[in-house]
Scaffold this active site. Structure first.
Site, short mmCIF file in Angstrom:
data_model
loop_
_atom_site.label_atom_id
_atom_site.label_comp_id
_atom_site.label_asym_id
_atom_site.label_seq_id
_atom_site.Cartn_x
_atom_site.Cartn_y
_atom_site.Cartn_z
N PHE A 150 -26.96 -10.19 -5.54
CA PHE A 150 -26.12 -11.16 -4.83
C PHE A 150 -24.72 -11.26 -5.41
O PHE A 150 -23.79 -11.64 -4.71
CB PHE A 150 -26.77 -12.55 -4.86
CG PHE A 150 -26.68 -13.24 -6.21
CD1 PHE A 150 -25.55 -13.95 -6.57
CD2 PHE A 150 -27.73 -13.18 -7.11
CE1 PHE A 150 -25.47 -14.58 -7.81
CE2 PHE A 150 -27.65 -13.80 -8.35
CZ PHE A 150 -26.52 -14.50 -8.70
N LYS A 174 -30.77 -2.20 0.89
CA LYS A 174 -31.48 -3.47 0.90
C LYS A 174 -30.65 -4.44 0.06
O LYS A 174 -30.76 -4.50 -1.15
CB LYS A 174 -32.88 -3.30 0.29
CG LYS A 174 -33.93 -4.33 0.79
CD LYS A 174 -33.58 -5.78 0.51
CE LYS A 174 -33.74 -6.14 -0.93
NZ LYS A 174 -33.44 -7.61 -1.19
N GLU A 177 -30.76 -11.04 -0.09
CA GLU A 177 -30.92 -11.92 1.06
C GLU A 177 -30.10 -13.19 0.93
O GLU A 177 -30.00 -13.99 1.87
CB GLU A 177 -32.39 -12.27 1.26
CG GLU A 177 -33.06 -13.01 0.13
CD GLU A 177 -33.61 -12.10 -0.96
OE1 GLU A 177 -34.49 -12.57 -1.72
OE2 GLU A 177 -33.15 -10.95 -1.08
N CYS A 282 -22.56 -9.27 -14.52
CA CYS A 282 -23.27 -8.57 -15.59
C CYS A 282 -22.34 -8.12 -16.68
O CYS A 282 -22.78 -7.77 -17.78
CB CYS A 282 -24.04 -7.37 -15.02
SG CYS A 282 -22.99 -6.02 -14.46
N GLU A 384 -30.10 -13.85 -21.22
CA GLU A 384 -28.97 -13.89 -20.28
C GLU A 384 -29.03 -15.19 -19.48
O GLU A 384 -30.03 -15.49 -18.83
CB GLU A 384 -29.03 -12.70 -19.33
CG GLU A 384 -27.85 -12.63 -18.39
CD GLU A 384 -27.88 -11.41 -17.48
OE1 GLU A 384 -26.82 -10.80 -17.27
OE2 GLU A 384 -28.97 -11.07 -16.99
#
Length: 499
Positions: A150, A174, A177, A282, A384
């Site tokens: 995302f 993919k 969502e 990240c 994280e």
């Protein structure tokens, strides 16, 4: 009004048929703005079949023609930069300026992929043996897939799709969502640029869709970016099913701050690197490691001053330094980690919990949080957080700072701030991390170099973009040929040698 989203298959929008949907929120307001269909196994299998049927036509395009499609795509996206950035911002929560950066960094990999005629050139040896020439060629794998996160809904899909398409593969995306609208629009623009229908497909879904891609033998390679546990799962599942896989996971990026560094500049850099995009990167710097107590005291004071001046607001506010997190679960996770840090004994210098933005009281906002005197045993150091939290871990000397980065289980990115070239050179040589910045806080390589972390930040031996991406999405064929001149004696039962 809640929008109904679709898949993009075979060059057209296709409604979902599984009956399962996910909610797409406006993170500024905490309200549902769209519903996205979650594909069933049979729907994903139909997408793969569509891609498999379309791929040979695309592979038959010569590299120059494929490059022209990508060049046209570049123009179309650049023309729509403002509307795409607004759409991305509305679903993700990053500011408009940050959303444009997301798109631009994706386009830079498309620009690299436009050079595919050169990148696909093989090797040739004339006269390798008597009357024998040897050459190699790179050919597409077939159908490949990208499973993307995302936090970069434009950049990472383009990082995956650009090299995959340039090399003649069909691509199944993919996306997350949580923010699927930009990937769907990119699919439309690929079609408009001249990509044959079915070569770029978008299928929305959850674990069922992912597992279908991982197990279907028609999918030859899978690229993923996300959390480390899922990266490891996808890598192990894909490779167990005979696929190539490049899977990138979590990070805990350190910034080593030497006593000779310009601390005003360092503080400015760390504010952007630690809190930009609400820390949902990240490559965010989440650990600052000042060397020496004096350096630490001065740096924490400068950071504290700057943190208090940050403006956190709606993602469409041009004055906002960063916007909301993508969802309430992110807010809950960050708040939980802040409490863990307090309970473990870290010094909470600035507490960002409980931030309320006027006019967006139900949005997913977390203020900038700063911890000092964090130790390596604490969870806020080891794990994280993926939010606007910066931890300061004090090191007594350079060797301890280097050791902290080397011994952490993640090895995505690292930076050092110093004015001493010998120190910087030694650090770059010895640090066990995949991407290194020297006076650069977010060392994301440019598109024609490779991007990838070490240790539990990356799984697979080939990285994203740069030359590695061309190797990943192609298979090498080597041809040994002989053209006899006239009829000569030969022994067909003896293997050819280079004598």
């Amino acid at each position: 009004m809640v929008r109904e989203l679709t898949h993009f298959i075979g060059g057209q929008h296709v409604p979902g048929t599984s009956g399962n949907f996910g909610d797409v929120f406006d993170p500024n307001l905490g309200q549902v703005q769209a519903r996205v269909p979650l594909a069933s196994k049979s729907e994903v299998e139909a997408v793969i079949a569509n891609a498999e049927a379309a791929q040979p036509q695309w592979a038959a395009f010569n590299p120059q023609k494929r490059a022209r499609v990508l060049m046209k795509f570049l123009t179309l996206v650049q023309d729509e930069m403002d509307s795409l950035a607004a759409l991305l911002s509305s679903e993700h929560g990053k500011t408009i300026a940050d959303a444009k950066g997301d798109i631009q960094r994706g386009l830079e990999v498309i620009e690299f992929a436009v050079g595919i005629p050169h990148l696909l050139k093989g090797e040739y040896t004339e006269g390798a043996g008597t009357g024998i020439d040897v050459y190699s060629m790179r050919q597409p794998l077939g159908v490949v897939a990208g499973i993307t996160p995302f936090n970069f809904p434009a950049m990472i899909p383009l990082w995956k799709a650009g090299p995959a398409l340039a090399t003649g593969n069909a691509f199944v995306l993919k996306p997350s969502e949580r923010d699927p609208s930009v990937p769907l629009r990119l699919a439309e623009l690929f079609l408009e640029a001249g990509l044959p229908a079915g070569v770029f497909n978008v299928v929305n879904g959850d674990k069922e869709a992912v597992d279908t891609l991982l197990h279907d033998p028609r999918v030859k390679a899978v690229g993923f970016v996300g959390s480390t546990p899922i990266a490891q799962y996808i890598y192990e599942t894909a490779t167990a099913n005979g696929k190539r896989a490049q899977c990138f996971g979590g990070a805990k990026n350190h910034a080593i701050v030497m006593p000779d560094a310009d601390l005003d500049d360092v503080a400015d850099q760390l504010i952007g690197a630690g809190y930009g995009s609400a820390g949902e990167r990240c490559m965010a710097i989440s650990v600052a490691v000042p060397v020496g107590e004096e350096t630490a005291d001065r740096l924490v004071a400068k950071l504290t001053e700057r943190v208090h001046k940050l403006n956190i607001g709606r993602s469409d506010d041009p004055g906002a330094d960063y916007g909301p997190l993508v969802g309430q679960d992110g807010v809950n996770r960050v708040n939980n980690y802040v409490q863990i840090g307090i309970d473990e004994g870290a010094d909470l210098v600035v507490d960002g919990r409980g931030l309320v933005v006027e006019g967006a009281e139900d949005g997913y906002f977390v203020g900038a949080t700063l911890f000092d005197k964090v130790t390596p045993e604490m969870r806020i150091y080891r794990e994280e957080i993926f939010g606007p939290v910066l931890s300061v871990v004090r090191a007594k000397d350079y060797e301890e700072g280097l050791r902290l980065a080397n011994e952490h289980e993640y090895g995505n990115g690292v930076a050092i701030f110093t004015r001493d070239g010998d120190t910087a050179r030694d650090f770059a040589a010895r640090v066990q991390v995949g991407m290194v910045g020297i006076n650069v806080p977010i060392p994301v390589p440019i598109a024609y170099y490779t991007f990838g972390g070490w240790k539990r930040s990356g799984f697979g031996d080939l990285n994203q973009h740069g030359p590695d991406s061309i190797r990943f999405y192609t298979k090498t064929k080597t041809v040994t040929q002989r053209w006899p001149s006239g009829l000569k004696e030969s022994n067909a039962f003896v293997i050819p040698t280079m004598d």
